[in-house]
Design a protein around this motif. Structure first.
Motif, PDB file in Angstrom:
ATOM      1  N   CYS A 125       0.694  -1.223   0.291  1.00 56.96           N
ATOM      2  CA  CYS A 125       0.063  -0.049   0.170  1.00 56.96           C
ATOM      3  C   CYS A 125       1.030   1.362   0.408  1.00 56.96           C
ATOM      4  CB  CYS A 125      -0.753  -0.143   1.392  1.00 56.96           C
ATOM      5  SG  CYS A 125      -2.207  -1.355   0.917  1.00 56.96           S
ATOM      6  N   ALA A 126       2.240   1.256   0.376  1.00 57.64           N
ATOM      7  CA  ALA A 126       2.617   2.327   0.750  1.00 57.64           C
ATOM      8  C   ALA A 126       3.332   2.447  -0.782  1.00 57.64           C
ATOM      9  CB  ALA A 126       4.063   1.874   1.744  1.00 57.64           C
ATOM     10  N   ARG A 127       4.052   1.864  -0.779  1.00 53.62           N
ATOM     11  CA  ARG A 127       4.843   1.287  -2.695  1.00 53.62           C
ATOM     12  C   ARG A 127       3.685   2.190  -3.998  1.00 53.62           C
ATOM     13  NH1 ARG A 127       7.000  -3.381  -6.210  1.00 53.62           N
ATOM     14  NH2 ARG A 127       7.361  -1.866  -8.123  1.00 53.62           N
ATOM     15  N   LEU A 128       2.010   2.034  -3.363  1.00 53.06           N
ATOM     16  CA  LEU A 128       0.459   2.950  -4.525  1.00 53.06           C
ATOM     17  C   LEU A 128       0.820   4.302  -4.266  1.00 53.06           C
ATOM     18  CD1 LEU A 128      -1.560  -0.043  -4.449  1.00 53.06           C
ATOM     19  CD2 LEU A 128       0.301   0.605  -6.280  1.00 53.06           C
ATOM     20  N   LEU A 129       0.903   5.027  -2.916  1.00 51.24           N
ATOM     21  CA  LEU A 129       0.645   5.379  -2.209  1.00 51.24           C
ATOM     22  C   LEU A 129       1.635   6.750  -2.824  1.00 51.24           C
ATOM     23  CD1 LEU A 129      -0.828   4.973   0.993  1.00 51.24           C
ATOM     24  CD2 LEU A 129      -2.605   5.794  -1.089  1.00 51.24           C
ATOM     25  N   ARG A 130       3.160   6.062  -3.081  1.00 46.89           N
ATOM     26  CA  ARG A 130       4.216   6.927  -3.874  1.00 46.89           C
ATOM     27  C   ARG A 130       4.041   6.943  -5.034  1.00 46.89           C
ATOM     28  NH1 ARG A 130       7.214   4.142   1.068  1.00 46.89           N
ATOM     29  NH2 ARG A 130       7.792   4.973   2.837  1.00 46.89           N
ATOM     30  N   GLU A 131       3.446   5.611  -5.594  1.00 54.72           N
ATOM     31  CA  GLU A 131       3.710   6.347  -7.064  1.00 54.72           C
ATOM     32  C   GLU A 131       2.632   7.121  -7.095  1.00 54.72           C
ATOM     33  OE1 GLU A 131       2.291   2.639  -8.271  1.00 54.72           O
ATOM     34  OE2 GLU A 131       4.567   1.967  -8.053  1.00 54.72           O
ATOM     35  N   ARG A 132       0.981   7.173  -6.342  1.00 53.45           N
ATOM     36  CA  ARG A 132       0.204   8.264  -6.839  1.00 53.45           C
ATOM     37  C   ARG A 132       0.011   9.306  -5.402  1.00 53.45           C
ATOM     38  NH1 ARG A 132      -0.487   3.951  -9.438  1.00 53.45           N
ATOM     39  NH2 ARG A 132      -0.846   3.471 -11.406  1.00 53.45           N
ATOM     40  N   PRO A 133       0.783   9.359  -5.090  1.00 52.97           N
ATOM     41  CA  PRO A 133       0.753  10.902  -3.818  1.00 52.97           C
ATOM     42  C   PRO A 133      -0.494  11.594  -3.901  1.00 52.97           C
ATOM     43  CG  PRO A 133       2.622  10.933  -4.692  1.00 52.97           C
ATOM     44  CD  PRO A 133       2.506  10.312  -5.301  1.00 52.97           C
ATOM     45  N   LEU A 134      -0.311  12.040  -4.735  1.00 48.02           N
ATOM     46  CA  LEU A 134      -1.853  13.550  -4.991  1.00 48.02           C
ATOM     47  C   LEU A 134      -2.208  13.289  -5.256  1.00 48.02           C
ATOM     48  CD1 LEU A 134       0.714  16.572  -7.528  1.00 48.02           C
ATOM     49  CD2 LEU A 134       0.614  15.884  -4.592  1.00 48.02           C
ATOM     50  N   ASP A 135      -3.065  12.011  -5.739  1.00 53.92           N
ATOM     51  CA  ASP A 135      -4.119  11.700  -6.146  1.00 53.92           C
ATOM     52  C   ASP A 135      -5.018  11.287  -4.580  1.00 53.92           C
ATOM     53  OD1 ASP A 135      -3.762  11.844  -8.881  1.00 53.92           O
ATOM     54  OD2 ASP A 135      -3.448  10.047  -9.261  1.00 53.92           O
ATOM     55  N   ALA A 136      -4.417  10.222  -3.472  1.00 49.24           N
ATOM     56  CA  ALA A 136      -4.363   9.840  -2.729  1.00 49.24           C
ATOM     57  C   ALA A 136      -4.531  11.552  -1.875  1.00 49.24           C
ATOM     58  CB  ALA A 136      -3.646   9.025  -1.870  1.00 49.24           C
ATOM     59  N   GLY A 137      -4.273  11.740  -1.981  1.00 50.73           N
ATOM     60  CA  GLY A 137      -4.294  13.760  -0.793  1.00 50.73           C
ATOM     61  C   GLY A 137      -3.090  13.508   0.216  1.00 50.73           C
ATOM     62  N   LEU A 138      -2.173  13.378  -0.829  1.00 56.02           N
ATOM     63  CA  LEU A 138      -0.638  12.913   0.535  1.00 56.02           C
ATOM     64  C   LEU A 138       0.354  13.734   0.316  1.00 56.02           C
ATOM     65  CD1 LEU A 138      -0.521   8.870   1.221  1.00 56.02           C
ATOM     66  CD2 LEU A 138      -1.790  11.195   2.866  1.00 56.02           C
ATOM     67  N   ASP A 139       1.393  14.274   1.413  1.00 54.62           N
ATOM     68  CA  ASP A 139       2.415  15.053   1.374  1.00 54.62           C
ATOM     69  C   ASP A 139       3.246  14.002  -0.258  1.00 54.62           C
ATOM     70  OD1 ASP A 139       4.685  15.550   0.945  1.00 54.62           O
ATOM     71  OD2 ASP A 139       4.243  16.770   2.901  1.00 54.62           O
TER      72      ASP A 139
END
Length: 341
Positions: A125-139
């Motif tokens: 999950c962390a890898r997916l979020l790192r690939e698309r942080p803006l889509d997930a609303g993350l820094d």
């Protein structure tokens, strides 16, 4: 294991057909249920190898999710060894020699093996979020919390939640209800964490009544009778081999009776819990100062109050203690659910 005689046929495992499906149905989605030590990792590694060899996936398109980091490391090592063995042998197990295209695909897979994901669900999950942080609303520079950091934040949230509930005590009353059943909110942090980590589990709130005043009076009389009958037989000086289990329980209940008000249900059932604790209240006759017959009669009285038998499946003590715990459950769960929402 003794090798088979020359020419002897080795019996196939009873699930050979299912194992063959794992190896060959490479475009199907499969659910495989198997116990520990049944060869799940071996089957998974073999399927991953065949996906690459058959051109169904490249190594960077493979994701293998495990429960622990240790399992992920073992999986990666075995996958690499499996690729190396196939390339070195020039064939996949007992199959035909590798064609140039298949050999090239395996070589490419081995060269870029680090591009395959093999890790825990958290890491995936962390890898997916790192690939698309803006889509997930993350820094984009976010990082995962370490276990100690997560615990510290959970503790801070729990303490702040209790402070808010205390401030609302005039209208809420939950803290007063917890006090009435002898539960301190500070004791419930681990239960809060467990409930928060199992957010998909429903915990229905019941409303079990407090045992009646008549039932509590019967229980108090029974405890008083046991303590009063036992005290004359407990020596003033600790026996050489220590107090037996019934003596320890009686001494503890005597302390609670002198320190607390048995008119409060919380104190009464706290004493009953001592008597009903996991270890049976056994007696050693030579550690008592009263006749053996009186000690045996005392032990029988304790058994009648708390010990379950075929003829007495619900003795008074056990039944009332269960009812008390059920009564405490509702306010405890209410507080925990309020924090976990």
């Amino acid at each position: 294991m003794t090798p088979p005689l020359h020419g002897a046929r080795v019996a196939e495992p009873p699930d050979a057909a299912e194992r063959a499906v794992i190896q060959t149905a490479l475009t199907d989605t499969l659910l495989v249920e198997a116990g520990a030590g049944s060869g799940k990792t071996t089957a998974l590694v073999d399927r991953m190898l065949r996906l690459i060899a058959g051109g169904h996936a490249t190594v960077d398109e493979i994701a293998a999710v495990t429960f622990t980091r240790k399992a992920a490391g073992e999986l990666r090592q075995r996958f690499q060894e499996r690729l190396e063995r196939a390339i070195s042998a020039g064939r996949i197990e007992a199959g035909a020699p590798l064609s140039p295209d298949v050999a090239e695909r395996l070589q490419t897979g081995l060269k870029h093996i680090d591009q395959a994901f093999m890790g825990t669900i958290h890491a995936f999950c962390a890898r997916l979020l790192r690939e698309r942080p803006l889509d997930a609303g993350l820094d984009p520079g976010f990082r995962e919390l370490t276990a100690p950091e997560e615990r510290t934040l959970a503790r801070q949230f729990w303490d702040q939640h209790l402070e808010r509930r205390a401030a609302d005590g005039a209208t809420d009353g939950i803290l007063a209800r917890l006090d009435a059943v002898g539960v301190r909110p500070s004791q419930l942090f681990e239960q809060f964490k467990a409930m928060n980590e199992a957010s998909d589990v429903a915990f229905p709130v019941g409303d079990a009544p407090l045992p009646t005043s008549d039932e509590r009076a019967r229980l108090r009389d029974a405890l008083d009778e046991i303590v009063d009958a036992a005290l004359p037989g407990i020596p003033a000086v600790k026996p050489e081999r220590g107090w037996d289990s019934l003596q320890r329980k009686v001494k503890h209940i005597r302390y609670l009776r002198s320190a607390l008000d048995f008119g409060r249900p919380e104190a009464l059932f706290r004493a009953l819990a001592v008597l009903c604790s996991s270890k049976k209240a056994r007696v050693t006759l030579n550690r008592w100062t009263i006749p053996a017959g009186e000690v045996k009669a005392l032990a029988a009285r304790v058994d009648a109050l708390i010990e379950q038998t075929d003829a007495r499946p619900q003795p008074l003590g056990r039944r009332l203690l269960s009812a008390w715990y059920a009564h405490r459950y509702a306010p405890v769960l209410e507080l925990l659910q309020g924090a976990s929402r």
